[in-house]
Enzyme design. Structure first.
Site, PDB file in Angstrom:
ATOM      1  N   GLY A  13     -20.859  48.044 125.881  1.00  0.00           N
ATOM      2  CA  GLY A  13     -20.290  47.257 126.980  1.00  0.00           C
ATOM      3  C   GLY A  13     -21.181  47.327 128.210  1.00  0.00           C
ATOM      4  O   GLY A  13     -21.226  48.343 128.892  1.00  0.00           O
ATOM      5  N   LYS A  16      -0.634  49.969 136.956  1.00  0.00           N
ATOM      6  CA  LYS A  16      -1.663  49.061 136.453  1.00  0.00           C
ATOM      7  C   LYS A  16      -1.063  47.681 136.320  1.00  0.00           C
ATOM      8  O   LYS A  16       0.162  47.537 136.129  1.00  0.00           O
ATOM      9  CB  LYS A  16      -2.137  49.546 135.078  1.00  0.00           C
ATOM     10  CG  LYS A  16      -3.490  49.018 134.663  1.00  0.00           C
ATOM     11  CD  LYS A  16      -4.636  49.869 135.164  1.00  0.00           C
ATOM     12  CE  LYS A  16      -5.967  49.278 134.773  1.00  0.00           C
ATOM     13  NZ  LYS A  16      -7.099  50.114 135.163  1.00  0.00           N
ATOM     14  N   GLY A  62     -21.069  45.626 131.104  1.00  0.00           N
ATOM     15  CA  GLY A  62     -20.418  44.855 132.165  1.00  0.00           C
ATOM     16  C   GLY A  62     -20.707  45.491 133.508  1.00  0.00           C
ATOM     17  O   GLY A  62     -21.790  46.068 133.729  1.00  0.00           O
ATOM     18  N   ASN A  63     -19.727  45.423 134.404  1.00  0.00           N
ATOM     19  CA  ASN A  63     -19.935  45.949 135.762  1.00  0.00           C
ATOM     20  C   ASN A  63     -20.342  47.416 135.737  1.00  0.00           C
ATOM     21  O   ASN A  63     -21.322  47.796 136.373  1.00  0.00           O
ATOM     22  CB  ASN A  63     -18.631  45.811 136.565  1.00  0.00           C
ATOM     23  CG  ASN A  63     -18.351  44.361 136.890  1.00  0.00           C
ATOM     24  OD1 ASN A  63     -19.268  43.596 137.170  1.00  0.00           O
ATOM     25  ND2 ASN A  63     -17.092  43.977 136.831  1.00  0.00           N
ATOM     26  N   VAL A  64     -19.592  48.252 135.019  1.00  0.00           N
ATOM     27  CA  VAL A  64     -19.904  49.689 135.005  1.00  0.00           C
ATOM     28  C   VAL A  64     -21.098  49.972 134.097  1.00  0.00           C
ATOM     29  O   VAL A  64     -22.026  50.701 134.476  1.00  0.00           O
ATOM     30  CB  VAL A  64     -18.681  50.515 134.531  1.00  0.00           C
ATOM     31  CG1 VAL A  64     -19.016  51.990 134.542  1.00  0.00           C
ATOM     32  CG2 VAL A  64     -17.468  50.251 135.408  1.00  0.00           C
TER      33      VAL A  64
HETATM   34  P1  NAD Z   1     -16.373  44.486 132.550  1.00  0.00           P
HETATM   35  O1  NAD Z   1     -15.413  43.453 132.116  1.00  0.00           O
HETATM   36  O2  NAD Z   1     -17.286  44.182 133.687  1.00  0.00           O
HETATM   37  O3  NAD Z   1     -17.299  44.938 131.314  1.00  0.00           O
HETATM   38  C1  NAD Z   1     -16.838  45.150 130.027  1.00  0.00           C
HETATM   39  C2  NAD Z   1     -17.937  44.685 129.083  1.00  0.00           C
HETATM   40  O4  NAD Z   1     -17.599  45.078 127.761  1.00  0.00           O
HETATM   41  C3  NAD Z   1     -18.100  43.157 129.085  1.00  0.00           C
HETATM   42  O5  NAD Z   1     -19.469  42.833 129.291  1.00  0.00           O
HETATM   43  C4  NAD Z   1     -17.614  42.758 127.692  1.00  0.00           C
HETATM   44  O6  NAD Z   1     -18.289  41.616 127.185  1.00  0.00           O
HETATM   45  C5  NAD Z   1     -17.941  44.005 126.893  1.00  0.00           C
HETATM   46  N1  NAD Z   1     -17.200  44.137 125.644  1.00  0.00           N
HETATM   47  C6  NAD Z   1     -15.902  43.844 125.394  1.00  0.00           C
HETATM   48  N2  NAD Z   1     -15.606  44.142 124.106  1.00  0.00           N
HETATM   49  C7  NAD Z   1     -16.738  44.648 123.555  1.00  0.00           C
HETATM   50  C8  NAD Z   1     -17.074  45.158 122.268  1.00  0.00           C
HETATM   51  N3  NAD Z   1     -16.190  45.205 121.289  1.00  0.00           N
HETATM   52  N4  NAD Z   1     -18.333  45.605 122.050  1.00  0.00           N
HETATM   53  C9  NAD Z   1     -19.257  45.564 123.034  1.00  0.00           C
HETATM   54  N5  NAD Z   1     -18.994  45.088 124.283  1.00  0.00           N
HETATM   55  C10 NAD Z   1     -17.753  44.645 124.534  1.00  0.00           C
HETATM   56  O7  NAD Z   1     -15.521  45.801 132.845  1.00  0.00           O
HETATM   57  P2  NAD Z   1     -15.953  47.086 133.680  1.00  0.00           P
HETATM   58  O8  NAD Z   1     -15.396  46.968 135.035  1.00  0.00           O
HETATM   59  O9  NAD Z   1     -17.407  47.341 133.481  1.00  0.00           O
HETATM   60  O10 NAD Z   1     -15.096  48.215 132.943  1.00  0.00           O
HETATM   61  C11 NAD Z   1     -15.507  48.727 131.682  1.00  0.00           C
HETATM   62  C12 NAD Z   1     -14.502  49.768 131.206  1.00  0.00           C
HETATM   63  O11 NAD Z   1     -14.422  50.824 132.160  1.00  0.00           O
HETATM   64  C13 NAD Z   1     -13.066  49.251 131.056  1.00  0.00           C
HETATM   65  O12 NAD Z   1     -12.428  49.915 129.998  1.00  0.00           O
HETATM   66  C14 NAD Z   1     -12.409  49.633 132.379  1.00  0.00           C
HETATM   67  O13 NAD Z   1     -11.012  49.764 132.259  1.00  0.00           O
HETATM   68  C15 NAD Z   1     -13.071  50.961 132.621  1.00  0.00           C
HETATM   69  N6  NAD Z   1     -13.090  51.342 134.030  1.00  0.00           N
HETATM   70  C16 NAD Z   1     -13.681  50.534 134.933  1.00  0.00           C
HETATM   71  C17 NAD Z   1     -13.711  50.915 136.270  1.00  0.00           C
HETATM   72  C18 NAD Z   1     -14.393  50.084 137.328  1.00  0.00           C
HETATM   73  O14 NAD Z   1     -14.662  50.605 138.413  1.00  0.00           O
HETATM   74  N7  NAD Z   1     -14.721  48.826 137.042  1.00  0.00           N
HETATM   75  C19 NAD Z   1     -13.122  52.130 136.664  1.00  0.00           C
HETATM   76  C20 NAD Z   1     -12.551  52.952 135.695  1.00  0.00           C
HETATM   77  C21 NAD Z   1     -12.533  52.539 134.370  1.00  0.00           C
END
Ligand code: NAD
Length: 356
Positions: free
Chosen positions: A181, A80, A183-185
């Site tokens: 959260g 990572k 975000g993307n996922v």
């Molecule tokens: P992202 O940055 O697009 O989304 C994260 C969201 O969480 C953001 O909108 C942020 O504002 C919000 N956030 C942060 N702190 C917060 C809180 N205390 N309360 C509420 N919302 C909060 O990230 P992502 O790519 O959607 O990933 C989300 C999680 O999934 C992460 O932990 C990441 O490691 C994990 N993950 C992502 C992927 C992937 O394909 N993107 C794969 C495996 C795991």
């Protein structure tokens, strides 16, 4: 700041620290294991409260990637990267180019992709400097692109499996899911949950994310300080890690916890705390493997979305096996998942030793 005696140091194979004066880049790449293949795992760009926090994060996340890749049956070890976001190191083409050179300098020991705070465009800039990058824009119908829709799909299928086990229901219709959260996922997951007939409670610290999802789907916004304790059947943590702790677990009302965030448990003991409360926890690195499965198909080439989908379809089966074992033994699901990962790695090592 100690490293070898750090609580999260788990015999990591290598830790690399990078600094680039012109762009202000400060990054750490942790290679936890290359037993099963090159260490693959995303790059997170985050504003850490201290360098020590960044180190803790990268140590934990890289170990999680080793286990995630092993359980998903991928020919990858675990690694990572974290980029420390600071005012003096804003996002820029040059910053990502410097990070790309750092990745290239490891000569394929580490393969990067998107994580929190990164997107496909950032990966393209990184990819101008290194071949060891995935999550690049998708070409034709070959595997690639933003991994997050695939992560969301795996989480959705995992939620269905957990609901079937814990609530005895074969559909999410009429159930309520609290998503932390968006975000993307999280946003992709909300779409899938809505299509399946679930009601959505959502929280995010970013108002724009909430405005976007509210304009698209019928969601109820909950304060980000309250979402973990919402009156919901399922809690889906999709923000950051360390949300399931000795302080939060007693107040959680959901009977199922199944989400995308990495390192949801603050400590291993928190898995036992959930188990004691009869809350079914889907181990994070098992349920959120959809993205890295897509990354693997992209990296190894000659693949298609159909093959990615077929592999992601195995996530609920793996979870089901863990849930069944938890039911039979009374042991926490996180311990069983770790055991499964260690067994797979040991078996591979034995095979390698035998053929050496
Ligand atoms: P992202 O940055 O697009 O989304 C994260 C969201 O969480 C953001 O909108 C942020 O504002 C919000 N956030 C942060 N702190 C917060 C809180 N205390 N309360 C509420 N919302 C909060 O990230 P992502 O790519 O959607 O990933 C989300 C999680 O999934 C992460 O932990 C990441 O490691 C994990 N993950 C992502 C992927 C992937 O394909 N993107 C794969 C495996 C795991």
């Amino acid at each position: 700041m100690g490293v070898f005696n750090h609580a999260e140091f788990d015999d990591h194979e290598a830790l690399h620290f990078f600094k680039d004066e012109p762009t202000g880049l400060q990054a750490i790449i942790a290679i936890h294991s290359t037993i099963l293949g090159p260490a693959a795992g995303g790059c997170r760009r985050w504003t850490y409260t201290s360098e020590a926090d960044a180190l803790t994060d990268v140590l934990r996340l890289s170990r999680g990637m080793t286990y995630k890749n092993a359980v998903a049956g991928l020919p990858f070890g675990g690694g990572k990267a974290v980029i420390l976001a600071t005012d003096s190191a804003p996002k820029s083409t040059q910053l990502f180019a410097a990070f790309g050179r750092a990745v290239e300098s490891l000569a394929g020991c580490y393969i990067t992709a998107e994580d929190v705070g990164m997107n496909v465009a950032d990966m393209r800039h990184i990819g101008e400097q290194t071949q060891y990058v995935t999550g690049l824009p998708q070409r034709d119908d070959s595997a690639g692109g933003d991994p997050s829709p695939w992560t969301a799909l795996g989480v959705f299928l995992g939620i269905e499996a957990a609901v079937s086990t814990r609530l005895g229901k074969d559909s999410l219709d009429g159930l309520t899911v609290a998503v932390q959260g968006i975000g993307n996922v999280g946003a992709h997951l909300c779409r899938l949950l809505h299509e399946a007939g679930a009601s959505l409670l959502v929280a995010d610290v970013n108002r724009d994310s909430l405005a976007k999802i509210s304009a698209e789907l019928p969601v109820e916004i909950v304060a980000s300080t309250e979402i973990l304790y919402a009156d919901a059947d399922i809690l889906a943590p999709c923000a950051l890690g360390n949300v399931l702790t000795s302080a939060t677990i007693p107040k959680i009302k959901a009977q199922v916890i199944a989400g995308a965030a990495n390192n949801q448990l603050s400590t291993q003991d928190d898995g036992a705390r959930l188990s004691k409360r009869n809350i079914l926890y889907a181990p994070d690195y098992v349920i959120n493997a959809g993205g890295i499965i897509n990354v693997s198909h992209e990296y190894h080439g000659n693949s298609s979305d159909d093959r990615v989908r077929a592999d992601i379809d195995q996530i609920p089966e793996r979870l089901q096996a863990i849930f069944t074992a938890a039911n039979e033994t009374g042991r926490p699901t996180n311990e069983l998942a770790d055991e499964m990962a260690r067994r797979l790695i040991a078996a591979d090592r034995k095979q390698q030793d035998a053929s050496a």
